[in-house]
Design an enzyme around this catalytic site. Sequence first.
Site, short mmCIF file in Angstrom:
data_model
loop_
_atom_site.label_atom_id
_atom_site.label_comp_id
_atom_site.label_asym_id
_atom_site.label_seq_id
_atom_site.Cartn_x
_atom_site.Cartn_y
_atom_site.Cartn_z
N ARG A 73 1.09 8.27 -13.44
CA ARG A 73 -0.13 7.98 -13.78
C ARG A 73 -0.73 8.32 -15.35
O ARG A 73 -1.68 7.99 -15.49
CB ARG A 73 -1.16 8.47 -12.66
CG ARG A 73 -1.08 7.89 -11.44
CD ARG A 73 -1.77 8.47 -10.35
NE ARG A 73 -1.48 7.61 -9.25
CZ ARG A 73 -0.31 8.21 -8.47
NH1 ARG A 73 0.67 9.21 -8.78
NH2 ARG A 73 0.06 7.27 -7.25
N HIS A 82 4.92 11.63 0.08
CA HIS A 82 5.13 10.47 -0.27
C HIS A 82 6.63 9.90 0.16
O HIS A 82 6.73 8.63 -0.48
CB HIS A 82 4.57 9.66 -1.59
CG HIS A 82 3.28 10.18 -1.90
ND1 HIS A 82 2.85 10.39 -3.26
CD2 HIS A 82 2.23 10.47 -1.34
CE1 HIS A 82 1.42 10.43 -3.18
NE2 HIS A 82 1.12 10.65 -1.95
N CYS A 125 17.14 -2.31 13.33
CA CYS A 125 17.79 -1.67 14.30
C CYS A 125 17.75 -0.03 14.12
O CYS A 125 18.37 0.70 14.87
CB CYS A 125 19.42 -2.07 14.34
SG CYS A 125 20.32 -1.45 12.86
N CYS A 134 20.54 -5.00 6.28
CA CYS A 134 21.48 -4.28 7.08
C CYS A 134 22.59 -4.91 7.26
O CYS A 134 22.84 -6.01 7.68
CB CYS A 134 20.60 -4.02 8.36
SG CYS A 134 21.61 -3.07 9.74
N SER A 193 -2.49 15.27 -11.71
CA SER A 193 -3.97 15.29 -11.89
C SER A 193 -4.64 15.41 -10.61
O SER A 193 -5.91 15.36 -10.65
CB SER A 193 -4.15 14.01 -12.78
OG SER A 193 -3.92 12.90 -11.68
ZN ZN Z 1 19.99 -3.24 11.40
#
Ligand code: ZN
Length: 242
Positions: free
Chosen positions: A37, A123, A134, A152, A194
Amino acid sequence: MNSAEMDFFQEIIDRSRRIVFFGGAGVSTASGIPDFRSAEGLYAEEENGLSPEMILSKSFFYLQTEKFFDYYRKHLLYPDAEPNAAHRKLFELEQKDKLRGIVTQNVDGLHRAAGNIRVYELHGNVHENECMDCGASYPMEAILDSEGIPRCRDCGGVIKPNVVLYGEALPKYVCIGAIREITNADTLIVAGTSLAVEPAASFIGHFRGRNLVVINRDYIPAETQATLVLRGDVAEIMGRIR
Ligand SMILES: [Zn+2]
């Protein structure tokens, strides 16, 4: 920062038994990861008229998945980044049983890479990625080495990074742990942030301890309540602790 201020910081560290470190982007700049930032940081950049806050949002992820990942790969993944003097010192303080926990707004995973155990990543973390269908887990490389939308291997589902996007809630159990640590701390070090982002910023309000230390390049409003303010680079200042 002058040497008297550094001596005072050392004294606070020496006398403390339950330090909590609350850090933001400024902790990782010395590792080559830009400060989100700050004026020159990631958020000052605009891509195709879209602000980074827009691109890194939940709705953009679902509506413009491919564009999201183009941006994400380019701006959030730093495979060569390594822990700096601040991360290493915090590991040392945890080993000495002085540091009770690290609460971080960073998603780079560098505190864990340095060896710290009690890390609360508000975060999330770019190293954890999961198939949305899955639930299979993937390392950062699965995102980095893929093109377009990462899929995947097992089921073809979209792999989603475990990073909290704008519009998503912070992980509840992490927040509870972080607030508990801050509440029980005798010293709270707020560094390289900040404190502009809620709700993380309000966590500081739970601190009841003796010493609030602020380390930052620029003025932050929270420093009016600080026992000590150290102006400068977080890695440089933390690295000077004996
Ligand atoms: Zn998967």
